[in-house]
Scaffold this motif. Structure first.
Motif, short mmCIF file in Angstrom:
data_model
loop_
_atom_site.label_atom_id
_atom_site.label_comp_id
_atom_site.label_asym_id
_atom_site.label_seq_id
_atom_site.Cartn_x
_atom_site.Cartn_y
_atom_site.Cartn_z
N SER A 127 14.72 34.09 24.34
CA SER A 127 14.68 35.28 24.65
C SER A 127 14.34 36.35 23.63
O SER A 127 14.59 36.22 22.42
N PRO A 128 13.50 37.61 23.97
CA PRO A 128 12.89 38.28 22.92
C PRO A 128 13.84 39.52 22.77
O PRO A 128 14.51 40.12 23.78
N THR A 129 13.94 39.85 21.26
CA THR A 129 14.78 40.90 21.00
C THR A 129 13.74 42.05 20.14
O THR A 129 14.45 42.77 19.63
N THR A 130 12.57 41.96 20.08
CA THR A 130 11.75 42.82 19.62
C THR A 130 10.29 42.73 20.65
O THR A 130 10.00 41.74 21.41
N ALA A 131 9.68 43.95 20.49
CA ALA A 131 8.44 43.93 21.35
C ALA A 131 7.33 42.97 20.83
O ALA A 131 6.63 42.46 21.74
N VAL A 132 7.49 42.66 19.62
CA VAL A 132 6.53 41.80 18.90
C VAL A 132 6.68 40.35 19.65
O VAL A 132 5.86 39.71 20.08
N HIS A 133 8.12 39.84 19.57
CA HIS A 133 8.27 38.86 20.65
C HIS A 133 7.62 38.62 21.87
O HIS A 133 7.18 37.58 22.22
N VAL A 134 7.84 39.80 22.65
CA VAL A 134 7.40 39.78 24.00
C VAL A 134 5.67 39.48 24.11
O VAL A 134 5.08 38.83 24.65
N ARG A 135 5.05 40.26 23.03
CA ARG A 135 3.70 40.33 22.73
C ARG A 135 3.07 38.80 22.67
O ARG A 135 2.27 38.32 23.15
N ASP A 136 3.69 38.10 21.72
CA ASP A 136 3.64 36.77 21.12
C ASP A 136 3.62 35.92 22.42
O ASP A 136 2.88 35.04 22.42
N GLN A 137 4.63 35.91 23.31
CA GLN A 137 4.62 35.14 24.35
C GLN A 137 4.02 35.13 25.45
O GLN A 137 3.79 34.33 26.37
N LEU A 138 3.96 36.54 25.85
CA LEU A 138 3.51 37.06 27.26
C LEU A 138 2.60 38.08 27.31
O LEU A 138 2.04 38.59 28.28
N GLY A 139 2.15 38.56 26.06
CA GLY A 139 1.31 39.79 25.80
C GLY A 139 0.11 39.94 26.64
O GLY A 139 0.16 41.06 27.41
N ASP A 140 -0.88 38.92 26.96
CA ASP A 140 -1.97 39.21 27.86
C ASP A 140 -1.66 38.99 29.25
O ASP A 140 -2.52 39.12 30.11
N ARG A 141 -0.26 38.76 29.74
CA ARG A 141 -0.20 38.51 31.20
C ARG A 141 0.48 39.54 31.69
O ARG A 141 0.75 39.76 33.01
N ILE A 142 0.89 40.80 31.04
CA ILE A 142 1.51 41.74 31.59
C ILE A 142 0.86 43.15 31.43
O ILE A 142 -0.05 43.16 30.43
N ASP A 143 1.23 44.26 31.99
CA ASP A 143 0.37 45.34 32.03
C ASP A 143 0.72 46.22 30.93
O ASP A 143 -0.30 46.90 30.25
N LEU A 144 1.95 46.28 30.40
CA LEU A 144 2.24 47.14 29.59
C LEU A 144 3.61 46.91 28.85
O LEU A 144 4.37 46.05 29.57
N ILE A 145 3.74 46.87 27.16
CA ILE A 145 4.96 46.73 26.60
C ILE A 145 5.57 48.06 25.98
O ILE A 145 4.66 48.47 25.31
N LEU A 146 6.57 48.25 26.29
CA LEU A 146 7.13 49.57 25.62
C LEU A 146 8.13 49.09 24.55
O LEU A 146 8.81 48.06 24.58
N ASP A 147 7.70 49.66 23.35
CA ASP A 147 8.48 49.16 22.10
C ASP A 147 9.47 50.16 21.82
O ASP A 147 9.57 51.30 21.70
N GLY A 148 10.76 49.60 21.91
CA GLY A 148 12.16 50.32 21.58
C GLY A 148 12.71 50.00 20.39
O GLY A 148 13.83 50.26 20.33
#
Ligand code: TXA
Ligand code: MG
Length: 342
Positions: A149-170
Motif C-alpha cells: 500500500s502507498p503512504t506517499t504520493a511518490v509511491h502512487v506515481r511509481d505504481q499507477l502514475g500513468d493510469r490515473i488522471d491526477l494525484i493529490l500530494d498530501g
C-alpha cells in the motif's frame, strides 16, 4: 526518514480534482491511513475503471468515503445505536463501518453484497476533496491489487502514475496502515480487518468484538463476512518470511565455514524488517528499524515505506520480526502474515 517534499494542494488543484471525479475520472488522494484511488461511487463506469486500473477482482468490494455524516442516511439502510457511538468517537478517522446498503449504492461498489463499507477520513486534503466533489467516493488503496500500500504520493506515481488522471500530494500518511473494517452484524460487531483504530479502543467503547483471522484457513465464516480479505496481500516481490519461523535458514546452517569450503556458493542477500532493534546485524545486507523507542504508532507510520525500500534493495529474502499482538501490532502482524502468503 527521506520523504518527498510536502506540497499542500492549492484550492485550484482541489477544485480540478473534484471536477475530474464529477466527470467520471480517477483521482488518487491522501488519507490519514494510506493513499486512496478515488472514483465517484455512484457512477458505475468510473468504479469499473478503479477495478481495472488496480487489477482488482470484482468480488472484492470498495470502501465508500464521505466528508461527513450528511451522506450516511442515503447510503446506509440502517444506523444502529452502536454505529452512532462509534462514529461519535472515531469519525473522522481510520474506522470503516460495514452496514446494510441502500439501493443508491451500485452493486459493483459492494461486489454484490447487501452491505456497504463507509468511512469519513481524517486528512485535510481528503476532506477538502470530498467537500468540493459533493459526492461519495469509492476508494481502495492506490496500489496494484495485492501489492504494498502507498503512504506517499511518490509511491502512487511509481505504481499507477500513468493510469490515473491526477494525484493529490498530501505528504506521508500519519497512521500508515489501513482503516479498521468493522461489520456491525445482528449477532454483534466483527472486525474484518484490524487497522488504525485498535481492537482495545473499540472494546473500551462497545464491549467485546469478534476478530476474524482472515489469514487462517480455519475461519470458515471469514470468506462470507469479508469477501475481499484474501490471505495473500500487501506482498513485496522479494520473498518474505517471519523471524519467528526461523532461527537459522537452511543455507546458513553450514555457517561461514561451509561457504569457505565452497566459495562458489554466493552469500544470499538478506534484509531485516525490525520493530525496535536489529539483533545480529552482521547477517543482513539491509536493515530497516521501524521504531527505536518501540512505539507501535511510529512503527505503523513507517511500515509500508520501509517494506518498499527493502523490496527495492535487490535482496534474496526479507526477514520480518513479528510485533507484539496488541494495539496497532495486530494490524501490522496481519499485514506481515499476508505479505508472507504473497
Ligand atoms: O484505510 C483504508 O481503508 C484505505 C483508505 C484509502 O481509505 N482503503 C482501503 O481500501 O484500504 P481497500 O479496498 O484496499 O480495502 C477495503 C477492505 C477490503 O478488505 C474489503 O474486502 C473490505 O474493505 N470491504 C469493503 N466493503 C465491504 C463490505 N461491504 N463487506 C465487507 N468488507 C468490505
Ligand atoms: Mg488495499
Amino acid at each position: 526518514m527521506a520523504h518527498p517534499a510536502v506540497q499542500e494542494p492549492t484550492n485550484m488543484e482541489i477544485f480540478r480534482a473534484a471536477e475530474i471525479l464529477r466527470s467520471g475520472g480517477l483521482v488518487a488522494f491522501p488519507t490519514e491511513t494510506v493513499y486512496g484511488l478515488g472514483a465517484n461511487a455512484l457512477h458505475e463506469p468510473a468504479v469499473a475503471r478503479v477495478f481495472d486500473v488496480k487489477g482488482r477482482p470484482r468480488f472484492d468490494p470498495l470502501i465508500v468515503h464521505v466528508a461527513d455524516r450528511t451522506w450516511i442516511s442515503r447510503l446506509a439502510a440502517e444506523w444502529p445505536p452502536q454505529a452512532q457511538q462509534l462514529a461519535d468517537r472515531f469519525w473522522p478517522g481510520p474506522l470503516t463501518l460495514v452496514l446494510p446498503k441502500t439501493s443508491l449504492v451500485p452493486d459493483l461498489v459492494t461486489a454484490g453484497c447487501s452491505t456497504v463499507a463507509l468511512r469519513i477520513p481524517d486528512h485535510p486534503v481528503a476532506q477538502a476533496l470530498l467537500r468540493a466533489a459533493e459526492l461519495p467516493v469509492a476508494a481502495p488503496s492506490a496500489n496494484p491489487f495485492g501489492r504494498i500500500s502507498p503512504t506517499t504520493a511518490v509511491h502512487v506515481r511509481d505504481q499507477l502514475g500513468d493510469r490515473i488522471d491526477l494525484i493529490l500530494d498530501g505528504g506521508p500518511c500519519r497512521v500508515g496502515v489501513e482503516s479498521t473494517v468493522l461489520h456491525l452484524t445482528p449477532a454483534g460487531p466483527v472486525v474484518l480487518r484490524p487497522g488504525g483504530i485498535t481492537v482495545e479502543e473499540l472494546e473500551d467503547l462497545i464491549g467485546t468484538v469478534q476478530v476474524i483471522d482472515a489469514t487462517s484457513d480455519e475461519s470458515p465464516s471469514a470468506g462470507l463476512l469479508a469477501p475481499g480479505t484474501l490471505p495473500s496481500h500487501y506482498a513485496p516481490r522479494t520473498p518474505l518470511i517471519l523471524q519467528s519461523e526461523t532461527a537459522l535458514l537452511p543455507f546458513e546452517r553450514g555457517g561461514a565455514g561451509a561457504r569457505r569450503e565452497n566459495p562458489s556458493v554466493p552469500t544470499p542477500r538478506l534484509g531485516l524488517l525490525a520493530f525496535h532493534t536489529a539483533s545480529d546485524p552482521a547477517r543482513f545486507t539491509c536493515i530497516e528499524v521501524l521504531s527505536s523507542t518501540s512505539d507501535l504508532r511510529e512503527a505503523a507510520a513507517n511500515f509500508f515505506a520501509a517494506l518498499r525500500r527493502l523490496d527495492a534493495a535487490g535482496l534474496d529474502l526479507i526477514i520480518a520480526e513479528v510485533f507484539p499482538d496488541v494495539g496497532l501490532g495486530r494490524a501490522l502482524n496481519d499485514r506481515l502474515r499476508r505479505a508472507v502468503h504473497g
